[in-house]
Design a protein around this motif. Structure first.
Motif, PDB file in Angstrom:
ATOM      1  N   THR A 147      -5.554 -29.093   4.164  1.00 44.52           N
ATOM      2  CA  THR A 147      -5.947 -30.442   3.682  1.00 44.52           C
ATOM      3  C   THR A 147      -6.493 -31.367   4.951  1.00 44.52           C
ATOM      4  O   THR A 147      -7.317 -31.996   4.448  1.00 44.52           O
ATOM      5  CB  THR A 147      -4.581 -31.193   3.308  1.00 44.52           C
ATOM      6  OG1 THR A 147      -3.585 -31.248   4.413  1.00 44.52           O
ATOM      7  CG2 THR A 147      -3.882 -30.539   2.373  1.00 44.52           C
ATOM      8  N   TYR A 148      -6.498 -30.726   6.135  1.00 49.20           N
ATOM      9  CA  TYR A 148      -7.023 -31.450   7.017  1.00 49.20           C
ATOM     10  C   TYR A 148      -8.461 -30.839   7.643  1.00 49.20           C
ATOM     11  O   TYR A 148      -8.815 -30.384   8.607  1.00 49.20           O
ATOM     12  CB  TYR A 148      -6.154 -31.279   8.733  1.00 49.20           C
ATOM     13  CG  TYR A 148      -4.928 -32.067   8.328  1.00 49.20           C
ATOM     14  CD1 TYR A 148      -4.702 -33.421   8.510  1.00 49.20           C
ATOM     15  CD2 TYR A 148      -3.867 -31.502   7.831  1.00 49.20           C
ATOM     16  CE1 TYR A 148      -3.643 -34.302   8.549  1.00 49.20           C
ATOM     17  CE2 TYR A 148      -2.665 -32.213   7.707  1.00 49.20           C
ATOM     18  CZ  TYR A 148      -2.402 -33.671   7.908  1.00 49.20           C
ATOM     19  OH  TYR A 148      -1.409 -34.625   7.905  1.00 49.20           O
TER      20      TYR A 148
ATOM     21  N   ASN B 259     -14.149 -35.972   2.787  1.00 51.81           N
ATOM     22  CA  ASN B 259     -13.743 -37.176   2.180  1.00 51.81           C
ATOM     23  C   ASN B 259     -12.624 -37.851   2.925  1.00 51.81           C
ATOM     24  O   ASN B 259     -11.659 -38.245   2.323  1.00 51.81           O
ATOM     25  CB  ASN B 259     -12.933 -36.664   0.957  1.00 51.81           C
ATOM     26  CG  ASN B 259     -14.090 -35.596   0.212  1.00 51.81           C
ATOM     27  OD1 ASN B 259     -15.217 -36.105  -0.237  1.00 51.81           O
ATOM     28  ND2 ASN B 259     -13.499 -34.816  -0.649  1.00 51.81           N
ATOM     29  N   GLY B 260     -12.875 -38.423   4.193  1.00 49.89           N
ATOM     30  CA  GLY B 260     -12.020 -39.178   4.887  1.00 49.89           C
ATOM     31  C   GLY B 260     -10.876 -38.332   5.267  1.00 49.89           C
ATOM     32  O   GLY B 260     -10.072 -38.979   6.383  1.00 49.89           O
TER      33      GLY B 260
ATOM     34  N   TYR C 273      -4.972 -28.545  16.810  1.00 53.60           N
ATOM     35  CA  TYR C 273      -5.997 -29.586  17.585  1.00 53.60           C
ATOM     36  C   TYR C 273      -6.857 -30.194  16.663  1.00 53.60           C
ATOM     37  O   TYR C 273      -7.225 -29.809  15.785  1.00 53.60           O
ATOM     38  CB  TYR C 273      -6.958 -28.546  18.519  1.00 53.60           C
ATOM     39  CG  TYR C 273      -6.325 -27.661  19.513  1.00 53.60           C
ATOM     40  CD1 TYR C 273      -6.361 -28.102  20.852  1.00 53.60           C
ATOM     41  CD2 TYR C 273      -5.860 -26.355  19.166  1.00 53.60           C
ATOM     42  CE1 TYR C 273      -5.666 -27.283  21.735  1.00 53.60           C
ATOM     43  CE2 TYR C 273      -5.633 -25.543  20.194  1.00 53.60           C
ATOM     44  CZ  TYR C 273      -5.250 -26.191  21.603  1.00 53.60           C
ATOM     45  OH  TYR C 273      -4.731 -25.214  22.398  1.00 53.60           O
ATOM     46  N   ASP C 274      -6.996 -31.654  17.119  1.00 55.51           N
ATOM     47  CA  ASP C 274      -7.831 -32.442  16.477  1.00 55.51           C
ATOM     48  C   ASP C 274      -9.404 -32.545  16.968  1.00 55.51           C
ATOM     49  O   ASP C 274      -9.670 -32.562  18.122  1.00 55.51           O
ATOM     50  CB  ASP C 274      -7.502 -33.783  16.818  1.00 55.51           C
ATOM     51  CG  ASP C 274      -8.112 -35.080  15.870  1.00 55.51           C
ATOM     52  OD1 ASP C 274      -9.277 -34.809  15.600  1.00 55.51           O
ATOM     53  OD2 ASP C 274      -7.333 -36.168  15.931  1.00 55.51           O
ATOM     54  N   VAL C 275     -10.213 -31.994  16.063  1.00 56.19           N
ATOM     55  CA  VAL C 275     -11.501 -31.924  16.235  1.00 56.19           C
ATOM     56  C   VAL C 275     -12.512 -32.842  15.858  1.00 56.19           C
ATOM     57  O   VAL C 275     -13.788 -33.115  15.977  1.00 56.19           O
ATOM     58  CB  VAL C 275     -12.493 -30.556  15.701  1.00 56.19           C
ATOM     59  CG1 VAL C 275     -11.551 -29.300  16.410  1.00 56.19           C
ATOM     60  CG2 VAL C 275     -11.816 -30.656  14.478  1.00 56.19           C
ATOM     61  N   ARG C 276     -11.841 -34.142  15.258  1.00 56.87           N
ATOM     62  CA  ARG C 276     -12.541 -35.226  14.817  1.00 56.87           C
ATOM     63  C   ARG C 276     -13.519 -35.829  15.592  1.00 56.87           C
ATOM     64  O   ARG C 276     -14.706 -36.169  15.203  1.00 56.87           O
ATOM     65  CB  ARG C 276     -11.800 -36.318  14.242  1.00 56.87           C
ATOM     66  CG  ARG C 276     -11.212 -36.121  13.040  1.00 56.87           C
ATOM     67  CD  ARG C 276     -10.216 -37.346  12.627  1.00 56.87           C
ATOM     68  NE  ARG C 276      -9.159 -37.112  13.665  1.00 56.87           N
ATOM     69  CZ  ARG C 276      -8.111 -38.357  13.756  1.00 56.87           C
ATOM     70  NH1 ARG C 276      -8.208 -39.169  12.901  1.00 56.87           N
ATOM     71  NH2 ARG C 276      -7.112 -38.210  14.767  1.00 56.87           N
TER      72      ARG C 276
ATOM     73  N   GLY D 273     -15.981 -31.815   9.414  1.00 59.44           N
ATOM     74  CA  GLY D 273     -15.134 -30.753   9.507  1.00 59.44           C
ATOM     75  C   GLY D 273     -15.811 -29.447   9.642  1.00 59.44           C
ATOM     76  O   GLY D 273     -15.269 -28.270   9.314  1.00 59.44           O
ATOM     77  N   GLU D 274     -17.188 -29.486  10.017  1.00 56.23           N
ATOM     78  CA  GLU D 274     -17.921 -28.490  10.295  1.00 56.23           C
ATOM     79  C   GLU D 274     -18.366 -28.033  11.580  1.00 56.23           C
ATOM     80  O   GLU D 274     -18.645 -28.989  12.234  1.00 56.23           O
ATOM     81  CB  GLU D 274     -19.217 -28.210   9.218  1.00 56.23           C
ATOM     82  CG  GLU D 274     -18.642 -28.487   7.668  1.00 56.23           C
ATOM     83  CD  GLU D 274     -19.832 -27.927   6.702  1.00 56.23           C
ATOM     84  OE1 GLU D 274     -21.009 -28.039   7.274  1.00 56.23           O
ATOM     85  OE2 GLU D 274     -19.483 -28.052   5.597  1.00 56.23           O
TER      86      GLU D 274
END
Length: 81
Positions: A15-16, A20-21, A33-36, A44-45
């Motif tokens: 889901t992460y 869509n936000g 890991y957070d890749v934002r 997300g790509e």
């Protein structure tokens, strides 16, 4: 530093996906890991959509020319349960 309190199953990790936000997380060797905020990731790509957030990328990273050095600057947010 953020505490590593998040524990997700692989289904929950999906889901992460950065869409869509949603937050964009990836797992490697059981660590999430957070890749934002990484400039190599958009919506997300990574690598023109060849690599997607919300997935366990352990195998993908093993075949990557970068190796796990790309993980050192990413925030750790949790682990796979």
């Amino acid at each position: 530093p953020e505490s590593v309190s998040l524990e997700l199953t692989l289904d929950e990790l999906a889901t992460y996906d950065g869409k869509n936000g949603n937050k964009a997380y990836v797992a490697v060797n059981g660590v999430i890991y957070d890749v934002r905020d990484n400039r190599e990731w958009r919506n997300g790509e990574h690598d023109n959509g060849k690599v997607l957030a919300g997935q366990d990328l352990t195998e993908v990273l093993g075949q990557s020319p970068h190796g796990d050095s790309v993980l050192k600057d990413l925030p750790v947010v949790g682990k796979i349960k």
